[in-house]
Design an enzyme around this catalytic site. Sequence first.
Site, PDB file in Angstrom:
ATOM      1  CG  HIS A  80      40.567  -7.145 -29.425  1.00  0.00           C
ATOM      2  ND1 HIS A  80      40.870  -8.358 -28.629  1.00  0.00           N
ATOM      3  CD2 HIS A  80      42.085  -6.918 -29.846  1.00  0.00           C
ATOM      4  CE1 HIS A  80      42.098  -8.920 -28.537  1.00  0.00           C
ATOM      5  NE2 HIS A  80      43.035  -7.773 -29.236  1.00  0.00           N
ATOM      6  CD  GLU A 131      45.472  -4.660 -28.950  1.00  0.00           C
ATOM      7  OE1 GLU A 131      44.728  -5.789 -28.911  1.00  0.00           O
ATOM      8  OE2 GLU A 131      46.553  -4.572 -28.220  1.00  0.00           O
TER       9      GLU A 131
END
Length: 140
Positions: A80, A131
């Site tokens: 991520h 994120e």
Amino acid sequence: MIGNLNHVGVATPSIAESIKLYRDVLGATKIGEPFDLPAQGVKVCFIDTPTAQIELIEPYDDTSPIIGFLAKNPKGGQHHVCFEVADIHAAVAEMRAKGVTILGTGEPRIGAHGTPVVFLHPKEMGGVLIELMETPKGGH
Ligand SMILES: CC[C@H](C(=O)O)C(=O)SCCNC(=O)CCNC(=O)[C@H](O)C(C)(C)COP(=O)(O)OP(=O)(O)OC[C@H]1O[C@@H](n2cnc3c(N)ncnc32)[C@H](O)[C@@H]1OP(=O)(O)O
Ligand SMILES: [Co+2]
């Protein structure tokens, strides 16, 4: 809305092995002490670069959200990307207004830097798990 690139999350079956790669092969010099984050299902180790971090993440147990990823990528891989935002609740409201899915309960949870985070589904983010993390008060 998005601010600094805070970290790139790298999933690994072994933080210890990944530390050897970043330290001995890539020459990283600022390697944090690994720590457990059971509430998020991961063990974490931050490796500093001058402008951002690598966040090594290893499953905390077999309920970890990265188990599926490692089943598909047994040697690990880029997992991520984390961007900072000034106000996580304002960011969530903006994403919802734009029709973006907030993963999990949809509510921010405390992440590895001790501030609230949310995740946006990769299917709506061009294939990248994003994120969003509220910038620590008083900066870094
Ligand atoms: C919060 C602590 C710390 C911090 O920085 O503070 C962390 O960052 S911890 C990071 C670990 N926690 C999370 O990732 C939480 C959010 N993630 C999730 O909820 C899941 O991982 C999810 C929903 C993204 C994927 O779950 P799972 O792999 O079990 O589901 P699928 O296999 O069905 O995947 C669905 C679909 O998405 C693709 N996928 C999965 N993971 C990724 C990824 N990391 N990057 C890009 N794409 C991903 C997967 O290939 C499937 O695609 P499909 O075309 O349907 O096969
Ligand atoms: Co992260």
